[in-house]
Scaffold this active site. Structure first.
Site, PDB file in Angstrom:
ATOM      1  N   THR A 194      40.704  26.278  23.280  1.00  0.00           N
ATOM      2  CA  THR A 194      40.161  26.274  21.739  1.00  0.00           C
ATOM      3  C   THR A 194      40.178  27.516  20.841  1.00  0.00           C
ATOM      4  O   THR A 194      39.251  27.077  20.394  1.00  0.00           O
ATOM      5  CB  THR A 194      39.090  25.255  22.108  1.00  0.00           C
ATOM      6  OG1 THR A 194      38.177  25.968  22.935  1.00  0.00           O
ATOM      7  CG2 THR A 194      39.442  23.992  23.063  1.00  0.00           C
ATOM      8  N   SER A 254      39.146  36.723  34.309  1.00  0.00           N
ATOM      9  CA  SER A 254      38.766  37.759  33.236  1.00  0.00           C
ATOM     10  C   SER A 254      38.209  38.801  33.522  1.00  0.00           C
ATOM     11  O   SER A 254      37.187  39.335  32.816  1.00  0.00           O
ATOM     12  CB  SER A 254      37.120  36.337  32.314  1.00  0.00           C
ATOM     13  OG  SER A 254      37.962  37.214  30.603  1.00  0.00           O
ATOM     14  N   ASP A 303      36.382  34.696  26.317  1.00  0.00           N
ATOM     15  CA  ASP A 303      35.969  35.648  28.006  1.00  0.00           C
ATOM     16  C   ASP A 303      35.378  36.941  27.367  1.00  0.00           C
ATOM     17  O   ASP A 303      34.190  37.009  28.143  1.00  0.00           O
ATOM     18  CB  ASP A 303      37.618  36.039  28.311  1.00  0.00           C
ATOM     19  CG  ASP A 303      38.621  35.053  28.434  1.00  0.00           C
ATOM     20  OD1 ASP A 303      38.581  33.916  29.176  1.00  0.00           O
ATOM     21  OD2 ASP A 303      39.603  35.436  28.581  1.00  0.00           O
TER      22      ASP A 303
HETATM   23  P1  ADP Z   1      42.219  38.833  34.534  1.00  0.00           P
HETATM   24  O1  ADP Z   1      41.504  38.795  33.274  1.00  0.00           O
HETATM   25  O2  ADP Z   1      42.545  36.756  34.516  1.00  0.00           O
HETATM   26  O3  ADP Z   1      41.781  38.926  35.381  1.00  0.00           O
HETATM   27  P2  ADP Z   1      44.596  39.087  33.500  1.00  0.00           P
HETATM   28  O4  ADP Z   1      46.206  39.563  33.427  1.00  0.00           O
HETATM   29  O5  ADP Z   1      43.960  39.374  32.603  1.00  0.00           O
HETATM   30  O6  ADP Z   1      43.420  38.843  33.879  1.00  0.00           O
HETATM   31  O7  ADP Z   1      43.670  40.954  33.278  1.00  0.00           O
HETATM   32  C1  ADP Z   1      43.334  41.758  35.246  1.00  0.00           C
HETATM   33  C2  ADP Z   1      44.680  43.053  34.518  1.00  0.00           C
HETATM   34  O8  ADP Z   1      43.118  43.478  33.646  1.00  0.00           O
HETATM   35  C3  ADP Z   1      45.003  43.855  34.949  1.00  0.00           C
HETATM   36  O9  ADP Z   1      46.030  43.839  36.121  1.00  0.00           O
HETATM   37  C4  ADP Z   1      44.247  44.961  35.192  1.00  0.00           C
HETATM   38  O10 ADP Z   1      45.354  45.754  34.464  1.00  0.00           O
HETATM   39  C5  ADP Z   1      43.309  45.293  34.336  1.00  0.00           C
HETATM   40  N1  ADP Z   1      42.747  45.308  35.083  1.00  0.00           N
HETATM   41  C6  ADP Z   1      40.930  44.566  35.797  1.00  0.00           C
HETATM   42  N2  ADP Z   1      39.770  44.860  36.271  1.00  0.00           N
HETATM   43  C7  ADP Z   1      40.517  46.381  36.865  1.00  0.00           C
HETATM   44  C8  ADP Z   1      39.483  47.162  37.768  1.00  0.00           C
HETATM   45  N3  ADP Z   1      38.666  47.180  38.083  1.00  0.00           N
HETATM   46  N4  ADP Z   1      40.099  48.111  37.294  1.00  0.00           N
HETATM   47  C9  ADP Z   1      41.725  48.220  36.904  1.00  0.00           C
HETATM   48  N5  ADP Z   1      42.040  47.724  35.669  1.00  0.00           N
HETATM   49  C10 ADP Z   1      41.430  46.625  35.927  1.00  0.00           C
HETATM   50 MG    MG Z   2      42.387  38.588  30.751  1.00  0.00          MG
END
Ligand code: ADP
Ligand code: MG
Length: 387
Positions: free
Chosen positions: A40, A131, A177
């Site tokens: 949304t 997220s 998010d």
């Molecule tokens: P979600 O937000 O649902 O977890 P996303 O695909 O939007 O999934 O984001 C995940 C990506 O964010 C990871 O693949 C990485 O590139 C990055 N990321 C998130 N947290 C970290 C972290 N603690 N260290 C390094 N990269 C991170």
């Molecule tokens: Mg994400």
């Protein structure tokens, strides 16, 4: 790592070991689950997320030489070094594009930001629809806000983080998010208007009502950067255009039957999802305000049916997790996050919680899917300084 204080102390020690100096501060930004209101946000609509206790903790120290030196405990062990003045969408790949994107987005706003040493560590599962990307962006945004005395408002920080994800990381997400990560408050869900970015804290007392909210991470990786999300978003924009509306948010539930017949076959179900989902957010907020969180259950399950049948963003693993949770005594359950995998939330009476988690896990294992991870969602604080 146990509590937030221990997590902050560990991140400080690691920062000192890696960067050979003390940080200027430590900040934390949480992951989230969305109770209701999915897909949304990019339709200017409503959502009801809450922050998780799982957070990304980030230590940062300002640098005067214009270098951004990034290190993550979840990275590849190396420091990524970038010149802030040269940041541009495209060349930065991998995880560093999220934090670098935030610094770039701040510069794009004309704000006087420079370099920093950064180390971060996170308890938010990555790619699970909880997220972690917004937690990472928002931790950088709140850190930079203080390091460079920017004094941005919470919604401005969220917009910067969203712009970083859209234009620098290449993921066409809405703003929910990031708003959840910066604006949520302990003990509450956040009633978000994605058009005005007005927010209202809605008390969400689970334990006081004998309830628990389980999060079933199916461990099916979703990838919002792939075309499906962008296509759905474009479909919604096309439908709004055909109906002469700024956004689908401007269509009420009462008007829905009249317009569905005018829309092309591929767009009608998208519109039905968005309009009924906005209405479900309104009903959920009313029920929480009435002190009846247990009555959210049927709204969650109806929301899942709409994501599955109309928006078509669920997958066999999430559908089964929802079914198994309801069969195990959940009052309601739904996929949370963008979809194509990720996590399911289940609202469960406390007495049934201990048996519900293994029942769901077993049902998923029996079907031959990957064994899910189960967490508990407790409405937690938004992004803040922790050291
Ligand atoms: P979600 O937000 O649902 O977890 P996303 O695909 O939007 O999934 O984001 C995940 C990506 O964010 C990871 O693949 C990485 O590139 C990055 N990321 C998130 N947290 C970290 C972290 N603690 N260290 C390094 N990269 C991170
Ligand atoms: Mg994400």
């Amino acid at each position: 790592m146990t509590g937030p204080a221990a997590q902050a102390a560990a991140v400080r020690r690691e920062f000192e070991r890696i960067h050979g100096r003390a940080p200027d501060g430590i900040w934390a930004a949480p992951g989230r689950v969305n109770l209701i209101g999915e897909h949304t946000d990019y339709n200017d609509g409503f959502a009801l997320p809450m922050a998780l206790p799982q957070t990304t903790v980030l230590a940062a120290g300002r640098r005067e030489d214009g270098l951004l030196r990034l290190h993550s405990a979840q990275g590849d062990g190396r420091i990524t070094e970038l010149a802030v003045a040269d940041l541009a969408p495209g060349p930065v790949s991998g995880w560093a594009r999220y934090p670098a994107g935030v610094v770039w987005a701040l510069r794009e706003r004309g704000l006087p930001v420079g370099g920093a040493d950064v180390h971060l560590d996170s308890t938010v599962p990555r790619g699970a629809g909880l997220s972690s990307s917004a937690a990472l962006e928002c931790a950088v945004a709140v850190a930079y806000d203080e390091l460079y005395a920017l004094r941005l408002s919470r919604p401005e920080l969220a917009r910067v983080a969203q712009y970083a994800e859209n234009a620098f990381a290449g993921v066409p997400c809405g703003v929910m998010d990031q708003m959840a990560s910066v604006c949520c408050a302990e003990g509450s869900a956040l009633h978000l208007d994605s058009r005005s970015l007005d927010v209202r804290q809605v008390p969400f007392d689970l334990t006081g009502h004998g309830l628990r909210l389980l999060v079933i991470d199916t461990r099916v990786a979703h990838d919002l950067a792939d075309g499906a999300y962008a296509e759905l978003r474009a479909g919604c924009e096309r439908a709004a255009g055909l109906l002469g509306l700024t956004a689908l948010r401007d269509l009420s539930e009462a008007e829905l039957p009249g317009v569905l017949t005018q829309l092309p076959e591929d767009l009608a179900p998208l519109v039905r999802h968005v309009v009924t989902e906005n209405a479900r957010v309104g009903r959920a907020v009313e029920r929480l305000a009435a002190g009846e969180p247990e009555s959210l259950g049927p709204l969650l399950t109806a929301g899942h049916a709409s994501l599955r049948d109309d928006y078509r963003v669920s997958c066999p693993e999430t559908d089964l997790a929802v079914e198994a949770a309801v069969a195990a005594g959940a009052l309601g359950a739904r996929m949370t996050g963008g979809g194509f995998g990720g996590s399911v939330i289940a609202l469960v009476p406390s007495a049934a919680a201990a048996s519900a988690a293994p029942s769901v896990t077993d049902a998923i294992a029996v079907a031959g899917f990957v064994t899910p991870a189960v967490l508990e969602a407790v409405p937690s604080a938004g992004a803040r300084r922790v050291g």
